[in-house]
Design a protein around this motif. Structure first.
Motif, PDB file in Angstrom:
ATOM      1  N   UNK A  74      62.801  16.807  49.716  1.00  0.00           N
ATOM      2  CA  UNK A  74      62.627  16.455  48.300  1.00  0.00           C
ATOM      3  C   UNK A  74      61.386  17.111  47.690  1.00  0.00           C
ATOM      4  N   UNK A  75      60.374  17.417  48.496  1.00  0.00           N
ATOM      5  CA  UNK A  75      59.200  18.144  47.988  1.00  0.00           C
ATOM      6  C   UNK A  75      59.520  19.618  47.753  1.00  0.00           C
ATOM      7  N   UNK A  76      60.441  20.163  48.553  1.00  0.00           N
ATOM      8  CA  UNK A  76      60.600  21.619  48.636  1.00  0.00           C
ATOM      9  C   UNK A  76      61.785  22.170  47.863  1.00  0.00           C
ATOM     10  N   UNK A  77      62.847  21.390  47.752  1.00  0.00           N
ATOM     11  CA  UNK A  77      64.090  21.912  47.164  1.00  0.00           C
ATOM     12  C   UNK A  77      64.523  21.073  45.973  1.00  0.00           C
ATOM     13  N   UNK A  78      65.254  21.703  45.057  1.00  0.00           N
ATOM     14  CA  UNK A  78      65.854  20.983  43.937  1.00  0.00           C
ATOM     15  C   UNK A  78      64.854  20.562  42.877  1.00  0.00           C
ATOM     16  N   UNK A  84      72.732  13.619  41.697  1.00  0.00           N
ATOM     17  CA  UNK A  84      72.505  12.390  42.465  1.00  0.00           C
ATOM     18  C   UNK A  84      71.046  12.225  42.913  1.00  0.00           C
ATOM     19  N   UNK A  85      70.587  13.086  43.847  1.00  0.00           N
ATOM     20  CA  UNK A  85      69.250  12.863  44.416  1.00  0.00           C
ATOM     21  C   UNK A  85      68.120  13.217  43.454  1.00  0.00           C
ATOM     22  N   UNK A  86      68.413  13.994  42.388  1.00  0.00           N
ATOM     23  CA  UNK A  86      67.370  14.359  41.419  1.00  0.00           C
ATOM     24  C   UNK A  86      66.703  13.124  40.851  1.00  0.00           C
ATOM     25  N   UNK A  92      60.703  10.582  42.263  1.00  0.00           N
ATOM     26  CA  UNK A  92      59.590   9.785  42.789  1.00  0.00           C
ATOM     27  C   UNK A  92      58.658  10.641  43.660  1.00  0.00           C
ATOM     28  N   UNK A  93      59.242  11.601  44.399  1.00  0.00           N
ATOM     29  CA  UNK A  93      58.388  12.464  45.231  1.00  0.00           C
ATOM     30  C   UNK A  93      57.524  13.370  44.355  1.00  0.00           C
ATOM     31  N   UNK A  94      58.095  13.915  43.263  1.00  0.00           N
ATOM     32  CA  UNK A  94      57.320  14.790  42.361  1.00  0.00           C
ATOM     33  C   UNK A  94      56.227  13.974  41.669  1.00  0.00           C
ATOM     34  N   UNK A  95      56.588  12.753  41.260  1.00  0.00           N
ATOM     35  CA  UNK A  95      55.610  11.873  40.620  1.00  0.00           C
ATOM     36  C   UNK A  95      54.465  11.571  41.583  1.00  0.00           C
ATOM     37  N   UNK A 217      65.237  30.116  57.096  1.00  0.00           N
ATOM     38  CA  UNK A 217      66.688  30.125  57.362  1.00  0.00           C
ATOM     39  C   UNK A 217      67.459  29.764  56.090  1.00  0.00           C
ATOM     40  N   UNK A 218      67.010  28.720  55.387  1.00  0.00           N
ATOM     41  CA  UNK A 218      67.710  28.284  54.159  1.00  0.00           C
ATOM     42  C   UNK A 218      67.650  29.391  53.094  1.00  0.00           C
ATOM     43  N   UNK A 219      66.494  30.049  52.963  1.00  0.00           N
ATOM     44  CA  UNK A 219      66.375  31.142  51.984  1.00  0.00           C
ATOM     45  C   UNK A 219      67.319  32.283  52.341  1.00  0.00           C
ATOM     46  N   UNK A 220      67.390  32.598  53.627  1.00  0.00           N
ATOM     47  CA  UNK A 220      68.257  33.685  54.072  1.00  0.00           C
ATOM     48  C   UNK A 220      69.734  33.357  53.794  1.00  0.00           C
ATOM     49  N   UNK A 221      70.113  32.089  54.043  1.00  0.00           N
ATOM     50  CA  UNK A 221      71.517  31.692  53.880  1.00  0.00           C
ATOM     51  C   UNK A 221      71.920  31.483  52.425  1.00  0.00           C
ATOM     52  N   UNK A 222      70.995  30.955  51.612  1.00  0.00           N
ATOM     53  CA  UNK A 222      71.383  30.556  50.247  1.00  0.00           C
ATOM     54  C   UNK A 222      70.697  31.355  49.151  1.00  0.00           C
ATOM     55  N   UNK A 223      69.581  32.016  49.490  1.00  0.00           N
ATOM     56  CA  UNK A 223      68.825  32.734  48.455  1.00  0.00           C
ATOM     57  C   UNK A 223      67.861  31.828  47.725  1.00  0.00           C
ATOM     58  N   UNK A 224      67.912  30.486  47.990  1.00  0.00           N
ATOM     59  CA  UNK A 224      67.010  29.550  47.315  1.00  0.00           C
ATOM     60  C   UNK A 224      65.572  29.772  47.787  1.00  0.00           C
ATOM     61  N   UNK A 225      64.626  29.633  46.848  1.00  0.00           N
ATOM     62  CA  UNK A 225      63.217  29.849  47.183  1.00  0.00           C
ATOM     63  C   UNK A 225      62.534  28.492  47.293  1.00  0.00           C
ATOM     64  N   UNK A 226      61.813  28.231  48.426  1.00  0.00           N
ATOM     65  CA  UNK A 226      61.135  26.928  48.540  1.00  0.00           C
ATOM     66  C   UNK A 226      60.078  26.764  47.445  1.00  0.00           C
ATOM     67  N   UNK A 227      60.005  25.546  46.950  1.00  0.00           N
ATOM     68  CA  UNK A 227      59.071  25.242  45.872  1.00  0.00           C
ATOM     69  C   UNK A 227      57.698  24.942  46.475  1.00  0.00           C
ATOM     70  N   UNK A 228      56.630  25.508  45.904  1.00  0.00           N
ATOM     71  CA  UNK A 228      55.287  25.228  46.409  1.00  0.00           C
ATOM     72  C   UNK A 228      54.870  23.854  45.924  1.00  0.00           C
ATOM     73  N   UNK A 229      54.423  22.981  46.850  1.00  0.00           N
ATOM     74  CA  UNK A 229      53.966  21.646  46.451  1.00  0.00           C
ATOM     75  C   UNK A 229      52.601  21.733  45.783  1.00  0.00           C
ATOM     76  N   UNK A 230      52.282  20.636  45.030  1.00  0.00           N
ATOM     77  CA  UNK A 230      50.968  20.621  44.375  1.00  0.00           C
ATOM     78  C   UNK A 230      50.136  19.524  44.982  1.00  0.00           C
TER      79      UNK A 230
END
Ligand SMILES: [Zn+2]
Ligand SMILES: [Zn+2]
Length: 230
Positions: A74-78, A84-86, A92-95, A217-230
């Motif tokens: 939840x910190x890294x993706x989406x 649903x999980x948004x 709550x994790x972003x908050x 692995x997830x980036x390679x499979x999906x192209x999604x870029x992990x989000x940098x936490x703050x």
């Protein structure tokens, strides 16, 4: 561009009455299933103290691992618009990262409702079919449900300046997540210490760079870029 306090307020505003009702339902159903599971577990007659201790330790490690995997995801993706999980979890994790102390102001329902709901998948089978499974598995699932349900409370206590005295003792003994160990997660570069039940699994997951490998692995499979936490 809005500042951190505006972002915190906007994320906090996402706490709707529907979400509150979902949390109340989670507490009610989880309480019912945990009580049903406890009634089954005390009836087990082929287990001794070693089984109880082993199941409790294994369940603590399991709940800690699950907390780390979910927290990292939840910190890294989406984002808040993820289906649903948004709204259910990512908000709550972003908050929590924008305002880490906000968790200490959450009441019992807001703190524990969501995790209570998740724990039902572990406690319901024990409450309804403990006699159809090996006794040790029933013990493990029952305690895993309890520790998954209480993980957010343990996380909250790790952020409190003055947690209950008995909790502070358990934190000092390393039985539950302590404030010093958890502070690592809230310190840049925010790339580790995701586990928030006991914190036991952080050493293994961080030293092995498990999450960095999973991200690659997830980036390679999906192209999604992990989000940098703050
Ligand atoms: Zn986090
Ligand atoms: Zn935290």
């Amino acid at each position: 561009m809005s500042g951190p306090s505006e972002r915190a307020a906007s994320l906090e505003a996402g706490y709707t009455r529907t979400h509150r009702a979902y949390e109340w339902a989670g507490i009610a159903f989880a309480g019912w299933c945990l009580y049903g599971a406890a009634l089954q577990l005390v009836e087990l007659d082929d287990v001794h103290a070693g089984h109880w201790t082993g199941a409790i330790l294994l369940a603590l490690a399991f709940a800690d691992l699950v907390s780390g995997l979910a927290h990292w995801a939840f910190d890294t993706w989406g984002g808040l618009d993820t289906p649903v999980v948004g709204k259910l979890a990512i908000r709550t994790f972003r908050h929590h990262h924008v305002d880490p102390k906000a968790i200490t102001r959450h009441d019992f329902v807001e703190t524990n409702g969501h995790n209570a709901m998740l724990s039902i998948v572990l406690s319901a089978p024990v409450a309804h079919a403990a006699d159809a499974m090996p006794s040790f598995l029933a013990l493990f699932l029952g305690f895993a449900a309890l520790f998954v349900a209480t993980t957010s409370q343990l996380h909250k206590w790790a952020h409190m300046d003055r947690p209950p005295a008995v909790v502070r003792v358990m934190q000092r003994l390393g039985l539950v997540l302590g404030p010093e160990a958890h502070a690592v997660h809230h310190t840049a570069p925010h790339e580790g210490a995701y586990c928030v039940t006991t914190g036991w699994m952080n050493l293994l997951l961080d030293r092995s760079r498990f999450f960095r490998v999973a991200e690659r692995i997830i980036t390679k499979l999906t192209g999604a870029v992990p989000r940098a936490s703050e």
